[in-house]
Scaffold this motif. Structure first.
Motif, short mmCIF file in Angstrom:
data_model
loop_
_atom_site.label_atom_id
_atom_site.label_comp_id
_atom_site.label_asym_id
_atom_site.label_seq_id
_atom_site.Cartn_x
_atom_site.Cartn_y
_atom_site.Cartn_z
N ARG A 23 0.83 -1.21 0.00
CA ARG A 23 0.00 0.00 0.00
C ARG A 23 0.86 1.25 0.00
O ARG A 23 0.54 2.24 -0.66
N TYR A 34 3.87 1.52 -1.25
CA TYR A 34 4.47 1.62 -2.57
C TYR A 34 3.48 2.23 -3.56
O TYR A 34 3.82 3.11 -4.34
N LYS A 35 2.22 1.78 -3.52
CA LYS A 35 1.21 2.31 -4.43
C LYS A 35 0.97 3.79 -4.16
O LYS A 35 0.77 4.58 -5.08
N LYS A 36 0.96 4.18 -2.87
CA LYS A 36 0.74 5.58 -2.52
C LYS A 36 1.91 6.44 -3.00
O LYS A 36 1.72 7.53 -3.54
N ASP A 37 3.14 5.95 -2.86
CA ASP A 37 4.31 6.68 -3.33
C ASP A 37 4.28 6.84 -4.84
O ASP A 37 4.68 7.87 -5.38
N GLU A 38 3.85 5.81 -5.55
CA GLU A 38 3.84 5.84 -7.00
C GLU A 38 2.89 6.91 -7.54
O GLU A 38 3.12 7.45 -8.61
N LYS A 39 1.87 7.25 -6.76
CA LYS A 39 0.90 8.25 -7.21
C LYS A 39 1.32 9.67 -6.85
O LYS A 39 0.72 10.62 -7.31
N SER A 40 2.34 9.83 -6.03
CA SER A 40 2.73 11.17 -5.60
C SER A 40 3.51 11.88 -6.70
O SER A 40 4.04 11.27 -7.62
N GLU A 41 3.61 13.21 -6.56
CA GLU A 41 4.33 13.98 -7.58
C GLU A 41 5.83 13.81 -7.48
O GLU A 41 6.57 14.20 -8.37
N TRP A 80 7.32 10.90 -7.31
CA TRP A 80 7.70 9.59 -7.85
C TRP A 80 8.52 9.80 -9.13
O TRP A 80 8.12 10.53 -10.03
#
Length: 55
Positions: A30, A32-39, A41
């Motif tokens: 979770r 990792y997925k949240k980090d991937e959506k951040s600006e 990334w």
């Protein structure tokens, strides 16, 4: 069926350990997925080329 105290403790520790491992995997995925959506990334060009083609 005769369950001694050591068998009960061993089974409990085994189940608790498995639960903790599963919890760590879920939290990591979770995060990792949240980090991937951040600006912040960053996708490096070599990694982007290595991705399979999405249809």
């Amino acid at each position: 069926m005769d369950l001694s105290l050591i068998n009960v403790v061993t089974a409990a520790l085994f189940l608790i350990g498995g639960g903790l491992i599963a919890l760590m995997v879920v939290v990591t995925q979770r995060s990792y997925k949240k980090d991937e959506k951040s600006e912040h990334w960053v996708v490096y060009p070599a990694a982007e080329r290595a991705r399979p083609e999405e249809e």
